[in-house]
Design a protein around this motif. Sequence first.
Motif, PDB file in Angstrom:
ATOM      1  N   UNK A  59       0.697  -1.270  -0.167  1.00 54.95           N
ATOM      2  CA  UNK A  59      -0.128   0.133  -0.165  1.00 54.95           C
ATOM      3  C   UNK A  59       0.803   1.283  -0.015  1.00 54.95           C
ATOM      4  N   UNK A  60       2.201   0.962   0.166  1.00 55.91           N
ATOM      5  CA  UNK A  60       3.204   2.313   0.161  1.00 55.91           C
ATOM      6  C   UNK A  60       3.459   2.758  -1.286  1.00 55.91           C
ATOM      7  N   UNK A  61       3.366   4.167  -1.571  1.00 54.00           N
ATOM      8  CA  UNK A  61       3.704   4.565  -2.823  1.00 54.00           C
ATOM      9  C   UNK A  61       5.126   4.390  -3.123  1.00 54.00           C
ATOM     10  N   UNK A  62       5.736   4.259  -4.417  1.00 54.41           N
ATOM     11  CA  UNK A  62       6.877   4.401  -4.668  1.00 54.41           C
ATOM     12  C   UNK A  62       7.449   5.408  -4.300  1.00 54.41           C
ATOM     13  N   UNK A  63       8.581   5.637  -3.580  1.00 53.27           N
ATOM     14  CA  UNK A  63       9.222   6.800  -2.908  1.00 53.27           C
ATOM     15  C   UNK A  63       8.858   6.833  -1.632  1.00 53.27           C
ATOM     16  N   UNK A  64       7.471   6.292  -1.262  1.00 52.33           N
ATOM     17  CA  UNK A  64       7.225   6.578   0.029  1.00 52.33           C
ATOM     18  C   UNK A  64       7.896   5.876   1.143  1.00 52.33           C
ATOM     19  N   UNK A  65       7.815   6.508   2.465  1.00 56.45           N
ATOM     20  CA  UNK A  65       8.630   5.982   3.531  1.00 56.45           C
ATOM     21  C   UNK A  65       7.636   5.168   4.511  1.00 56.45           C
ATOM     22  N   UNK A  66       8.159   4.187   5.487  1.00 56.51           N
ATOM     23  CA  UNK A  66       7.516   3.511   6.408  1.00 56.51           C
ATOM     24  C   UNK A  66       8.518   3.425   7.444  1.00 56.51           C
ATOM     25  N   UNK A  67       7.718   3.729   8.830  1.00 50.95           N
ATOM     26  CA  UNK A  67       8.601   3.509  10.154  1.00 50.95           C
ATOM     27  C   UNK A  67       7.722   2.669  10.982  1.00 50.95           C
ATOM     28  N   UNK A  68       8.346   1.549  11.439  1.00 46.16           N
ATOM     29  CA  UNK A  68       7.872   0.800  12.490  1.00 46.16           C
ATOM     30  C   UNK A  68       8.567   0.664  13.604  1.00 46.16           C
ATOM     31  N   UNK A  69       7.867   0.717  14.847  1.00 46.63           N
ATOM     32  CA  UNK A  69       8.676   0.731  16.206  1.00 46.63           C
ATOM     33  C   UNK A  69       7.984  -0.515  16.802  1.00 46.63           C
ATOM     34  N   UNK A  70       8.708  -1.607  16.999  1.00 48.01           N
ATOM     35  CA  UNK A  70       8.197  -3.067  17.403  1.00 48.01           C
ATOM     36  C   UNK A  70       9.180  -3.721  18.201  1.00 48.01           C
TER      37      UNK A  70
END
Length: 291
Positions: free
Chosen positions: A220-231
């Motif tokens: 679901x993330x766009x190309x060039x998009x950023x994801x940040x996960x704290x786990x």
Amino acid sequence: MGKSGRDWTQIYAIYGMEEGQTLVFLLIHAIFFSFLSVLFLIYFNPICDIFESLALPAGAARFAAGFTGSVTSISAVCLFFAAGNIFYSSVALHWDMAQRIVSAVNDWSTVKYALDVGCGRGILLNAVAMQLKKEGSSGRVVGLDRRKTTVSTLRTAGIEGVQEYVTCREGDARRLPFSDNYFDVVVSAVFVHRVGKEFGQRTAAAAAERMRVLGEVVRVLKSGGVAVVWDLVHVPEYVQKLQELRMEDIRVSERVTAFMVSSHIVSFRKPNHLLQPPGEVRLDWRCTNLC
């Protein structure tokens, strides 16, 4: 005080905490063991007599009574510490880590759609919304959670004054109800490790379910998009999966103790073009750049 200038009382007043049952369980046992420790201290000699009645020599009986009392006292201290860490992790630390997640995205002014996977009480969700508001953005953030928390989450958004930036959806993170390449930013806080727990935390089936969530985040993330996960705990698995999916700029923060275990923030960018085959990616999660 958190990085935003808020103390834990303000955060708790708005958001409460999700681990309330665990906290109460730990506190009850901590108080119980504390009570036993006081009894051992007050009635030490009668307790020694009880041990002697079990055919133990006087010296051995005193040692057994002292050892038992010491273990009881140490158990009480450990339980109080665990309760304190869970409360801190669920309130003040959660808020501070939300600010760090937000700061990991360089430019919020161009963000049109953001997603918080497993939004829960809305701490991270509202942190994103407040950043969008601060930037004067017309963007929106969607909070997704499988539990029926929409009303309470929107209530916290209203208290924070960002309700116009927030939308909530119920759904399964393993099958996100959004089209491909939809979000500019995807975030998540202490959620992914819970997925698949019905199979046991350390089983291959549970790991496969967590990897499905990461795959959906990438989808679901766009190309060039950023994801940040704290786990918690499973960071090496996530980095390996992101390598296989050929994500770019994979970064892992330093270790932070949360809920009595290790945690890290993992961030990455979805490439515009996949130029390298998976075999050419080289990344050791222990040596990556810090957020």
